[in-house]
Design an enzyme around this catalytic site. Structure first.
Site, PDB file in Angstrom:
ATOM      1  N   HIS A 119      28.337  48.829  38.497  1.00  0.00           N
ATOM      2  CA  HIS A 119      29.120  49.455  37.433  1.00  0.00           C
ATOM      3  C   HIS A 119      28.259  50.349  36.553  1.00  0.00           C
ATOM      4  CE1 HIS A 119      28.023  47.366  33.633  1.00  0.00           C
ATOM      5  NE2 HIS A 119      27.839  46.282  34.362  1.00  0.00           N
ATOM      6  N   CYS A 120      28.924  51.306  35.925  1.00  0.00           N
ATOM      7  CA  CYS A 120      28.316  52.132  34.880  1.00  0.00           C
ATOM      8  C   CYS A 120      29.217  51.960  33.657  1.00  0.00           C
ATOM      9  CB  CYS A 120      28.169  53.587  35.338  1.00  0.00           C
ATOM     10  SG  CYS A 120      29.652  54.312  36.078  1.00  0.00           S
ATOM     11  N   LYS A 121      29.614  53.050  32.997  1.00  0.00           N
ATOM     12  CA  LYS A 121      30.511  52.883  31.850  1.00  0.00           C
ATOM     13  C   LYS A 121      31.971  52.868  32.275  1.00  0.00           C
ATOM     14  CE  LYS A 121      27.781  54.368  27.927  1.00  0.00           C
ATOM     15  NZ  LYS A 121      27.599  55.344  26.837  1.00  0.00           N
ATOM     16  N   THR A 127      28.561  55.401  39.333  1.00  0.00           N
ATOM     17  CA  THR A 127      28.980  54.441  40.361  1.00  0.00           C
ATOM     18  C   THR A 127      29.480  55.172  41.601  1.00  0.00           C
ATOM     19  OG1 THR A 127      29.532  52.761  38.699  1.00  0.00           O
ATOM     20  CG2 THR A 127      30.592  52.557  40.862  1.00  0.00           C
TER      21      THR A 127
END
Length: 209
Positions: A119-121, A127
């Site tokens: 995950h990222c934000k 991602t």
């Protein structure tokens, strides 16, 4: 550079406390492959859902420190955190470092880290770029790789990300991972799983939380 945080001796990802709770997945959640998931940044409301996945690892692609609330959850579930800091800004534009994606892929394809959540934000660009490079490693055609990327990025798809995926050289990864073991899950399965040979795994610098 990869920062690794070991999970504490907690519950080991069991289902305790899940019964009776509403399971809410993080935004943009999806299964990539058996044992590999992707999403946006999970919040506390998503913890019961993550617990149900019985994760061993999280691959986190942002530069910001992981929140203490999330670290506490990882410790309680004995989940290992791999952080690969990639800038998400468009202004000023910072290119995705190829070596960072390469190191993240090595973590991702090692089945000892599965089940793993990337995950990222928002689960879109960073991602999507990592998953796109994984698809190239799996010999997907570019049109299918881009279709998947655009499905999650939507109207915010970035040409720079797709160019990065297109030019990413997966042969480097194949060459440096000459000792990968291909594991097939039975005669009836088309799924292929990858794992390093034990003798070739490099020790990663570990930072205790």
């Amino acid at each position: 550079m990869c920062l690794v945080r070991e999970g504490g001796g907690g519950g080991g990802g069991g289902g305790e406390g899940v019964m009776g709770l509403s399971l809410s997945p993080p935004t943009n959640f999806a299964m990539v492959e058996e044992g590999i998931y992707r999403s946006g940044f999970p919040g506390s409301l998503n913890f019961p859902f993550l617990r149900s996945l019985q994760l061993r690892s999280i691959v986190y692609l942002c530069t910001e420190p992981y929140p203490e609330e999330n670290l506490s959850f990882l410790r309680s579930q004995n989940i290992r955190l791999f952080q690969f800091g990639i800038e998400g800004k468009t202004e000023p534009f910072v290119p995705i470092p190829q070596e960072t994606i390469m190191e993240a892929l090595k973590v991702l394809i090692d089945v000892r880290n599965h089940p793993v959540l990337i995950h990222c934000k928002r689960g879109k660009h960073r991602t999507g770029s990592l998953v796109g490079c994984l698809r190239k490693l799996q010999s997907w055609c570019l049109s299918s790789v881009f279709e998947e990327y655009q499905h999650f990025a939507g109207a915010k798809s970035r040409i720079t990300d797709m160019r990065f995926i297109e030019t990413f050289d997966v042969t480097q990864l194949r060459q440096c991972l000459y000792s990968i073991i291909y594991r097939y899950q039975g005669y009836s399965s088309n799924k292929r799983r990858l794992m390093y040979g034990e003798e070739s795994v490099q020790k990663t610098r570990i930072a205790s939380s």
